[in-house]
Design an enzyme around this catalytic site. Structure first.
Site, short mmCIF file in Angstrom:
data_model
loop_
_atom_site.label_atom_id
_atom_site.label_comp_id
_atom_site.label_asym_id
_atom_site.label_seq_id
_atom_site.Cartn_x
_atom_site.Cartn_y
_atom_site.Cartn_z
CD1 TRP A 168 -0.47 -1.59 3.15
CD2 TRP A 168 0.65 0.34 3.32
NE1 TRP A 168 0.29 -1.64 4.30
CE2 TRP A 168 0.99 -0.47 4.42
CE3 TRP A 168 1.23 1.61 3.21
CZ2 TRP A 168 1.89 -0.05 5.41
CZ3 TRP A 168 2.13 2.02 4.18
CH2 TRP A 168 2.45 1.19 5.27
CE LYS A 192 -4.17 -8.76 -2.01
NZ LYS A 192 -4.72 -7.56 -1.39
CE1 TYR A 256 0.09 -19.16 0.94
CE2 TYR A 256 0.36 -17.18 -0.38
CZ TYR A 256 -0.05 -17.79 0.78
OH TYR A 256 -0.60 -17.03 1.78
CD GLU A 268 12.13 -6.32 -5.97
OE1 GLU A 268 12.88 -6.06 -5.01
OE2 GLU A 268 12.53 -6.56 -7.11
CB CYS A 303 10.76 -1.25 0.93
SG CYS A 303 10.79 -0.65 -0.75
CE LYS A 353 3.66 -3.02 11.81
NZ LYS A 353 3.72 -3.55 10.44
CD GLU A 398 10.15 -2.85 6.23
OE1 GLU A 398 9.43 -3.85 6.31
OE2 GLU A 398 10.55 -2.39 5.15
P1 NAP Z 1 2.07 -7.09 3.35
O1 NAP Z 1 1.25 -7.12 4.55
O2 NAP Z 1 3.06 -8.15 3.09
O3 NAP Z 1 1.05 -6.98 2.15
C1 NAP Z 1 1.45 -6.93 0.81
C2 NAP Z 1 0.38 -7.59 -0.04
O4 NAP Z 1 0.28 -8.97 0.29
C3 NAP Z 1 -1.01 -7.00 0.19
O5 NAP Z 1 -1.67 -6.96 -1.05
C4 NAP Z 1 -1.62 -8.01 1.15
O6 NAP Z 1 -3.02 -8.05 1.13
C5 NAP Z 1 -1.05 -9.30 0.62
N1 NAP Z 1 -1.09 -10.36 1.62
C6 NAP Z 1 -1.14 -10.23 2.97
N2 NAP Z 1 -1.20 -11.44 3.57
C7 NAP Z 1 -1.19 -12.36 2.58
C8 NAP Z 1 -1.24 -13.78 2.55
N3 NAP Z 1 -1.32 -14.51 3.67
N4 NAP Z 1 -1.21 -14.41 1.35
C9 NAP Z 1 -1.13 -13.69 0.21
N5 NAP Z 1 -1.10 -12.35 0.17
C10 NAP Z 1 -1.12 -11.68 1.34
O7 NAP Z 1 2.90 -5.74 3.25
P2 NAP Z 1 2.32 -4.29 3.51
O8 NAP Z 1 2.22 -4.11 4.96
O9 NAP Z 1 1.13 -4.04 2.69
O10 NAP Z 1 3.49 -3.41 2.84
C11 NAP Z 1 4.60 -3.02 3.53
C12 NAP Z 1 5.78 -3.94 3.24
O11 NAP Z 1 6.12 -3.92 1.86
C13 NAP Z 1 7.03 -3.51 3.95
O12 NAP Z 1 7.66 -4.62 4.53
C14 NAP Z 1 7.90 -2.93 2.86
O13 NAP Z 1 9.25 -2.94 3.10
C15 NAP Z 1 7.53 -3.76 1.70
N6 NAP Z 1 7.82 -3.07 0.44
C16 NAP Z 1 8.87 -3.54 -0.33
C17 NAP Z 1 9.20 -2.91 -1.51
C18 NAP Z 1 10.33 -3.42 -2.37
O14 NAP Z 1 10.35 -3.10 -3.54
N7 NAP Z 1 11.25 -4.20 -1.86
C19 NAP Z 1 8.45 -1.82 -1.95
C20 NAP Z 1 7.39 -1.38 -1.16
C21 NAP Z 1 7.10 -2.02 0.04
P3 NAP Z 1 -3.93 -7.07 2.07
O15 NAP Z 1 -4.68 -6.29 1.09
O16 NAP Z 1 -4.80 -7.96 2.89
O17 NAP Z 1 -3.00 -6.25 2.91
MG MG Z 2 -1.11 -5.05 4.52
#
Ligand code: NAP
Ligand code: MG
Length: 497
Positions: A168, A192, A256, A268, A303, A353, A398
């Protein structure tokens, strides 16, 4: 830079928006199969924006089957590369025409400051899409050195049906990072977005269809990670998944894949990125400006945020005074006010958080040198703690908020050791006037991107991704992003007499 409108003008545009709600599948909007909805609110005000479809595994099946049909029909996958390019460039024009609406939609959906939405996110989306579109009719395959009795061609083919799952923090930009190279390569996509921030993805899907991307080729399916994300990850007919998000969820996608069809997985993930400032760094005021941008840009919801400042003792006091001065220049408040550099956090859950870390810091008696306050249960003010050890939670986890931890070291060697002492390896920065030393550091730092005497993430022409637990399987951006969405085929031709 685009000229910005006023707060009143952006507010009025926001009030008149008609945000999409249903998923965009097979060329049209479609509710979830069981009619379930997710309430979408503006994180800055709590006001209701719309309700989006809470799709199910059954909806994922439907979207994947349409994506598969489109892929196998060749309507996109076999189109001439220059034709795919023309359509993606048309999409860029449509995004440009709707740029203000998209920027406002992004801001009210995510809490991101409008000035960034206009001048960074939307403009980078157009840049990313056009870069990959332009690449398509300029890259060549290879032949192998197999001698005169044979000819061996190494060709790249689109991988097939791609599942993309997004975070997000940069909703429309992450969409573009996945969408541009996958569509350019000829794949079909089921994407998604994060449940908190799905609106711009739905609108872009509609614009892509309008630009001429055929029905079924680019589908946006909304819903929770547990339901829709997992169904994509486990789907037997999805050929690869590209995921950006937390390391914990990324790990699940590997599971998965292992438990389903061994689909390709590119991840990523998170970061806890070091900014090293050595005693010999020059122009301390500019260094401080860069450190502040690294820590606080996008409310620290980044990130590659430089959330650990690793500073050599001789320069620390001077540097911190400049950092505090520059941090105060970053105004936090209403995301639609173009004079604010920082908006609110993405939702109240995430706010709680981040706020918890402020409590942890109090308990651990870290020395607060700026901020530490929250406003309205929505905003966290830029916060800096001194006296942090690299093993403290503030330095290990993080936080994904505007919280900078300062760690003091005595030498170059200690700086590198502390920087690398993390499970992550996404990005790192080094500030030093000694170019040999800083280039040595660039080689010694275990991170996918190392910036020297600046903070940044490279640009569309440079690969982005992580070492260690920050990434897996490939890179976003640049020509290397293209590799994720293609697979190699060898064609061997016998020429023997
Ligand atoms: P997240 O909780 O891992 O969610 C990312 C996506 O995965 C969302 O669409 C989420 O759905 C989905 N998801 C959650 N649980 C899942 C499951 N059990 N099975 C399959 N999909 C699932 O991460 P976030 O909190 O949204 O984003 C922050 C994180 O992203 C941070 O750790 C950040 O460092 C990382 N990030 C990395 C980069 C990079 O390029 N390396 C860039 C940006 C962000 P929901 O809609 O339910 O949340
Ligand atoms: Mg999330």
């Amino acid at each position: 830079m685009t000229d910005l409108l006023t707060l009143a003008e952006y507010t009025s545009i926001a009030e008149k928006l008609t945000p999409p709600s249903d998923s965009f599948i097979n060329g049209g909007f479609r509710p979830s199969s069981n009619g379930a909805k997710i309430v979408v609110t503006n994180p800055a005000t709590g006001a209701h924006i719309t309700d989006i479809a809470a799709c199910t595994a059954e909806d994922v099946d439907f979207a994947v089957s349409k994506a598969r049909d489109a892929f196998e029909s060749g309507v996109w996958s076999k189109k001439h590369p220059s034709e795919r390019k023309r359509i993606l460039l048309k999409l860029c024009d449509l995004i440009e025409e709707n740029a203000t609406e998209l920027a406002v939609m992004e801001s009210i959906d995510s809490g991101k400051p409008i000035a960034d939405c206009v001048n960074i996110d939307i403009s980078e989306v157009i840049h990313t899409l056009s870069w990959h579109a332009e690449l398509m009719d300029k890259i060549y395959d290879q032949t192998a050195p197999v001698g005169n009795d044979a000819m061996a061609m190494i060709v790249r083919e689109p991988v097939g049906v791609v599942g993309a799952v997004l975070p997000w923090n940069f909703p429309i930009l992450m969409l573009a990072w996945k969408m541009a190279p996958s569509l350019a390569a000829g794949c079909s996509v089921v994407l998604k977005p994060a449940a908190q921030t799905s609106l711009t993805a739905l609108r872009v899907a509609e614009l892509a269809y309008q630009a001429g991307v055929p029905a079924g080729v680019f589908n946006v399916i909304t819903g929770s990670g547990k339901e829709v994300g997992e169904a994509i990850g486990r789907h037997m007919d999805v050929d690869m998944v590209t995921f950006t998000g937390s390391t914990a969820t990324g790990r699940r996608f590997l599971g998965y894949s292992a438990e389903s069809n061994i689909k390709e997985v590119v991840l990523e993930l998170g970061g806890k990125n070091p900014c090293i400032v050595l005693d010999d760094a020059e122009d301390i005021d500019t260094v401080a400006e860069q450190v502040v941008a690294a820590a606080f840009w996008n409310m620290g919801e980044n990130c590659s945020a430089g959330s650990r400042l690793i500073v050599q003792s001789g320069i620390k006091d001077e540097l911190l005074s400049h950092i505090v001065k520059h941090s105060k220049e970053w105004k936090t408040g209403n995301p639609l006010d173009p004079s604010n550099q920082l908006g609110c956090l993405v939702d109240t859950n995430h706010f709680s958080k981040v706020a918890e870390y402020l409590d942890i810091a109090k308990e651990d008696k870290h020395k607060l040198i700026l901020g530490g306050e929250t406003v309205d249960g929505r905003y966290v003010m830029p916060t800096i703690y001194d006296g942090v050890k690299n093993t403290d939670r503030l330095a290990v986890e993080e936080i994904f908020g505007p919280v900078l931890s300062v760690i003091t070291v005595d030498s170059y060697e200690e700086a590198i050791a502390v920087a690398n002492d993390t499970e992550y390896g996404l990005a790192a920065s080094i500030f030093s006037a000694n170019s040999k030393k800083s280039l040595r550091a660039a080689r010694e730092l275990k991170a996918g991107t190392v910036t020297v005497n600046c903070f940044g993430e490279g640009d569309i022409s440079t690969p982005f991704g992580g070492y260690k637990q920050s990434g897996f399987g490939g890179r976003d951006n640049s020509i290397h992003a293209h590799d994720q969405f293609t697979q190699l085929k060898t064609i061997w031709v016998d020429l023997s007499e």
